[in-house]
Design an enzyme around this catalytic site. Sequence first.
Site, PDB file in Angstrom:
ATOM      1  N   ASP A   1      -3.050 -18.359   0.651  1.00  0.00           N
ATOM      2  CA  ASP A   1      -4.057 -19.073  -0.158  1.00  0.00           C
ATOM      3  C   ASP A   1      -4.746 -20.160   0.667  1.00  0.00           C
ATOM      4  O   ASP A   1      -5.963 -20.311   0.639  1.00  0.00           O
ATOM      5  CB  ASP A   1      -3.448 -19.623  -1.463  1.00  0.00           C
ATOM      6  CG  ASP A   1      -2.133 -20.356  -1.266  1.00  0.00           C
ATOM      7  OD1 ASP A   1      -1.609 -20.378  -0.136  1.00  0.00           O
ATOM      8  OD2 ASP A   1      -1.616 -20.921  -2.249  1.00  0.00           O
TER       9      ASP A   1
ATOM     10  N   ASP B   1     -12.510  -9.074   4.332  1.00  0.00           N
ATOM     11  CA  ASP B   1     -13.763  -9.042   3.562  1.00  0.00           C
ATOM     12  C   ASP B   1     -14.326 -10.459   3.456  1.00  0.00           C
ATOM     13  O   ASP B   1     -15.529 -10.675   3.593  1.00  0.00           O
ATOM     14  CB  ASP B   1     -13.535  -8.486   2.144  1.00  0.00           C
ATOM     15  CG  ASP B   1     -13.850  -6.997   2.040  1.00  0.00           C
ATOM     16  OD1 ASP B   1     -13.574  -6.270   3.018  1.00  0.00           O
ATOM     17  OD2 ASP B   1     -14.358  -6.566   0.983  1.00  0.00           O
TER      18      ASP B   1
ATOM     19  N   TYR C   1       0.824  -1.213   0.000  1.00  0.00           N
ATOM     20  CA  TYR C   1       0.000   0.000   0.000  1.00  0.00           C
ATOM     21  C   TYR C   1       0.860   1.265   0.000  1.00  0.00           C
ATOM     22  O   TYR C   1       0.436   2.304  -0.481  1.00  0.00           O
ATOM     23  CB  TYR C   1      -0.887   0.050   1.257  1.00  0.00           C
ATOM     24  CG  TYR C   1      -2.196  -0.689   1.151  1.00  0.00           C
ATOM     25  CD1 TYR C   1      -2.240  -2.031   0.809  1.00  0.00           C
ATOM     26  CD2 TYR C   1      -3.393  -0.035   1.435  1.00  0.00           C
ATOM     27  CE1 TYR C   1      -3.452  -2.705   0.751  1.00  0.00           C
ATOM     28  CE2 TYR C   1      -4.599  -0.700   1.381  1.00  0.00           C
ATOM     29  CZ  TYR C   1      -4.628  -2.032   1.036  1.00  0.00           C
ATOM     30  OH  TYR C   1      -5.827  -2.688   0.980  1.00  0.00           O
TER      31      TYR C   1
ATOM     32  N   ASP D   1      -6.487  -7.019   4.254  1.00  0.00           N
ATOM     33  CA  ASP D   1      -7.602  -6.345   3.590  1.00  0.00           C
ATOM     34  C   ASP D   1      -8.504  -7.373   2.923  1.00  0.00           C
ATOM     35  O   ASP D   1      -9.729  -7.374   3.098  1.00  0.00           O
ATOM     36  CB  ASP D   1      -7.056  -5.355   2.551  1.00  0.00           C
ATOM     37  CG  ASP D   1      -8.179  -4.664   1.794  1.00  0.00           C
ATOM     38  OD1 ASP D   1      -9.125  -4.191   2.457  1.00  0.00           O
ATOM     39  OD2 ASP D   1      -8.122  -4.612   0.549  1.00  0.00           O
TER      40      ASP D   1
ATOM     41  N   LYS E   1       2.980 -15.312   2.392  1.00  0.00           N
ATOM     42  CA  LYS E   1       3.172 -16.043   1.131  1.00  0.00           C
ATOM     43  C   LYS E   1       4.676 -16.272   1.008  1.00  0.00           C
ATOM     44  O   LYS E   1       5.336 -15.800   0.073  1.00  0.00           O
ATOM     45  CB  LYS E   1       2.594 -15.206  -0.033  1.00  0.00           C
ATOM     46  CG  LYS E   1       2.588 -15.921  -1.379  1.00  0.00           C
ATOM     47  CD  LYS E   1       1.569 -17.045  -1.484  1.00  0.00           C
ATOM     48  CE  LYS E   1       1.686 -17.762  -2.822  1.00  0.00           C
ATOM     49  NZ  LYS E   1       0.798 -18.966  -2.894  1.00  0.00           N
TER      50      LYS E   1
HETATM   51  C1  IPM Z   1     -10.364  -1.054   4.113  1.00  0.00           C
HETATM   52  C2  IPM Z   1     -10.529  -0.421   2.755  1.00  0.00           C
HETATM   53  C3  IPM Z   1      -9.308   0.436   2.457  1.00  0.00           C
HETATM   54  C4  IPM Z   1      -8.091  -0.473   2.465  1.00  0.00           C
HETATM   55  C5  IPM Z   1      -9.383   1.232   1.135  1.00  0.00           C
HETATM   56  C6  IPM Z   1     -10.617   2.089   1.084  1.00  0.00           C
HETATM   57  C7  IPM Z   1      -8.147   2.060   0.906  1.00  0.00           C
HETATM   58  O1  IPM Z   1     -10.730  -1.391   1.778  1.00  0.00           O
HETATM   59  O2  IPM Z   1     -10.225  -0.321   5.093  1.00  0.00           O
HETATM   60  O3  IPM Z   1     -10.399  -2.284   4.207  1.00  0.00           O
HETATM   61  O4  IPM Z   1      -7.806  -1.135   1.462  1.00  0.00           O
HETATM   62  O5  IPM Z   1      -7.413  -0.511   3.498  1.00  0.00           O
HETATM   63 MN    MN Z   2     -10.966  -3.408   2.578  1.00  0.00          MN
END
Ligand code: IPM
Ligand code: MN
Length: 354
Positions: free
Chosen positions: A219, A247, A141, A243, A186
Site C-alpha cells: 500500500d 499498471d 494466480y 500486476d 504485505k
Molecule cells: C498482465 C495481464 C495478465 C495478468 C492477465 C491478462 C491474465 O493483466 O500481463 O499484466 O494479470 O498477468
Molecule cells: Mn496486468
Amino acid sequence: MKALIAVLGGDGIGPDVVAQAVRVLGATARHFGHEFELAPALFGGAAIDAHGDGLPPATLDLCKRADGVLLGAIGGPKWSAPDAKARPETALLRLRRELGVYANLRPVAVHPALRDASTIKADVLDGVDLLFVRELTGGIYFGEKRRTATDATDVCTYTVAEIERVTRVAGTLARARRKRVTSIDKSNVLETSRLWRSVVERVIATEFPDIALEHMLVDAAAMHLIRRPREFDVLLTENMFGDILTDEASMLAGSLGVLPSAALGDGSRGLYEPIHGSAPDIAGRGIANPIGTILSAALLLRHSLGLDTEARAIERAVSEALEAGARTADIAGPGVPVMTTGGMGEEILKRLRA
Ligand code: IPM
Ligand code: MN
C-alpha cells in the site's frame, strides 16, 4: 544468425500491434543480416473460437521450439462471461507456466518527449527509470480455486525456491543498474509475504551484499510510486502486486501503450508482450499504440537472442520517432495530430532504416 520466433497476435488490438512489431523485426533482420523465421499461431480467444482451447497443442509446441515468443494481447467481452468454460486468460497463465518464465521484467522509463503525456506533474517524472521484477508463475494466480453457491476461494502459496530464484534475477539486474532493490509485500497481514520478506532478505544479504535492499508494504509502495518515483530502481514483487503496481507505474510513462515486458526463465527462451491488454473498445480501428509491442520485440532480441546492438537500434528508432512528434491517440496532447497504428510503425521503420 538464424532464429525461430513464435508470433501470437491474440485478440482485440493484439494482431494490429504485433503486425507492426513484425515489420520492425523483418527490417532489423535485413539490416543486420539475420534470418528470423516469424511463425504465427492462434492463441487466446481466437484459438478458443477455432479449437475450443486458448492454447492449442500446436501453439504450445511451436512456443517450446521457438527461441522467443512475441505476444500481442488476449481477452475480450466475448470470452469473459462469469460461467465461461474456456478463458483466454487461463491460456496465458498456462503458457507462462509451461514455458517456465517466472521472472517478468517490466521497465518503466519516462521518455522526455512524453513528459507532458502523463497525468502526473512533469517535475516528479524527470529521471524516472524503474525496473519491476514481477514473479509470474506463482502466488494467488496459480493456487487452488474453489467456488460454491455461497463462497469462493483463491489460495495464495509461495515456496522458498520460487522466491529465491526471482530474487536472484532482481539482484543480478540491480547490479547492472543503480544497485537498489525495493522488495514489496504485505507482511503485516499475509503469511506468504512474511516468507517472501525473509527469503529476499537472506538471498540479497548472502549473494548480493553489494545491493542495497529495502522492504516496503504494497500500500505504501502504491503511494510512493507516484509521490517520489525517481527514488526507486528495481522493484521486486510477487505476482498480483506486480500486476497492479505496473499498471499504476505505466501512468508515469504517459500510457500503458508504450511499455514492454519480458518474461524469462532459466534458459534463454522468453515470452515478450506489451503490458497493456486487448483493448476491445478500440480493436480493429487501427489507432492502438504499437510501441509497447515493438519495444517488447527489442527485448526479445536482447534477452533471448543476445542481439543487444539490434535491440538498441530499435529502441533508438522509437525514441527518435517520439522526439520527432509521432503520436498515436493515447499519447497525443489536445490539438496534436494523431497517427494510426501503421503510421506509427512506419515512423519507427523509417528511422530504423536510416
Ligand atoms: C498482465 C495481464 C495478465 C495478468 C492477465 C491478462 C491474465 O493483466 O500481463 O499484466 O494479470 O498477468
Ligand atoms: Mn496486468
